[in-house]
Write a protein that holds these residues in place. Structure first.
Motif, mmCIF file in Angstrom:
data_model
loop_
_atom_site.group_PDB
_atom_site.id
_atom_site.type_symbol
_atom_site.label_atom_id
_atom_site.label_comp_id
_atom_site.label_asym_id
_atom_site.label_seq_id
_atom_site.Cartn_x
_atom_site.Cartn_y
_atom_site.Cartn_z
ATOM 1 N N PHE A 1 0.832 -1.210 0.000
ATOM 2 C CA PHE A 1 0.000 0.000 0.000
ATOM 3 C C PHE A 1 0.866 1.260 0.000
ATOM 4 O O PHE A 1 0.511 2.259 -0.617
ATOM 5 N N GLU A 2 2.005 1.217 0.675
ATOM 6 C CA GLU A 2 2.914 2.370 0.642
ATOM 7 C C GLU A 2 3.469 2.580 -0.763
ATOM 8 O O GLU A 2 3.633 3.713 -1.206
ATOM 9 N N GLU A 3 3.749 1.486 -1.475
ATOM 10 C CA GLU A 3 4.211 1.605 -2.860
ATOM 11 C C GLU A 3 3.132 2.213 -3.754
ATOM 12 O O GLU A 3 3.426 3.046 -4.612
ATOM 13 N N ILE A 4 1.896 1.802 -3.546
ATOM 14 C CA ILE A 4 0.787 2.348 -4.332
ATOM 15 C C ILE A 4 0.632 3.831 -4.038
ATOM 16 O O ILE A 4 0.464 4.648 -4.948
ATOM 17 N N ALA A 5 0.706 4.213 -2.761
ATOM 18 C CA ALA A 5 0.565 5.622 -2.380
ATOM 19 C C ALA A 5 1.699 6.470 -2.950
ATOM 20 O O ALA A 5 1.500 7.644 -3.264
ATOM 21 N N ALA A 6 2.888 5.888 -3.109
ATOM 22 C CA ALA A 6 4.038 6.619 -3.636
ATOM 23 C C ALA A 6 4.099 6.582 -5.160
ATOM 24 O O ALA A 6 5.087 7.011 -5.745
ATOM 25 N N ASP A 7 3.067 6.063 -5.814
ATOM 26 C CA ASP A 7 3.003 5.952 -7.283
ATOM 27 C C ASP A 7 4.105 5.078 -7.864
ATOM 28 O O ASP A 7 4.551 5.287 -8.980
ATOM 29 N N LYS A 8 4.557 4.092 -7.103
ATOM 30 C CA LYS A 8 5.544 3.144 -7.616
ATOM 31 C C LYS A 8 4.859 1.974 -8.315
ATOM 32 O O LYS A 8 5.465 1.298 -9.136
ATOM 33 N N ILE A 9 3.605 1.728 -7.971
ATOM 34 C CA ILE A 9 2.818 0.633 -8.536
ATOM 35 C C ILE A 9 1.536 1.231 -9.088
ATOM 36 O O ILE A 9 0.893 2.050 -8.440
ATOM 37 N N GLU A 10 1.158 0.826 -10.280
ATOM 38 C CA GLU A 10 -0.102 1.312 -10.843
ATOM 39 C C GLU A 10 -0.797 0.185 -11.591
ATOM 40 O O GLU A 10 -0.153 -0.737 -12.088
ATOM 41 N N ALA A 11 -2.105 0.275 -11.642
ATOM 42 C CA ALA A 11 -2.903 -0.738 -12.323
ATOM 43 C C ALA A 11 -2.814 -0.525 -13.831
ATOM 44 O O ALA A 11 -2.751 0.599 -14.310
#
Length: 106
Positions: free
Chosen positions: A68-78
């Motif tokens: 979730f921290e990666e998603i919040a930091a825009d490191k992971i995207e759908a």
């Protein structure tokens, strides 16, 4: 004096929902990445692996929190996948397997 209480979830769910178009996509994306992170930590010490290490520096010890921290930091995207293109690719693969089986049986 008013304080801002930390939520049970950090990063807050409101910020995470801005990164995904639905709660389902957010949960799916987080779960898939958490599985990858868990596998990465499980294979440490076995030599270089094929898994991507966590993309953020985190004090969290749980793979889902790190995801979730990666998603919040825009490191992971759908990424959207076209179902018709996926079906065509699967059909082409099935045809290739059938052709290989037919040629080996002759």
């Amino acid at each position: 004096m008013t304080w801002q209480h930390d939520t049970m979830m950090n990063p807050p769910i409101e910020g995470l929902l801005e990164r995904a178009d639905s709660k389902f996509r957010l949960v799916t994306l987080g779960a898939k990445r958490a599985r990858q992170i868990n596998s990465y930590f499980g294979q440490l010490g076995d030599g270089p692996g094929q898994l991507v290490p966590p993309q953020v520096t985190s004090v969290a010890r749980k793979p889902l929190s790190i995801a979730f921290e990666e998603i919040a930091a825009d490191k992971i995207e759908a990424v959207q996948i076209d179902p018709e293109a996926l079906a065509a690719e699967a059909q082409a693969e099935a045809d290739a397997i059938a052709a290989a089986a037919k040629s080996s049986g002759e």
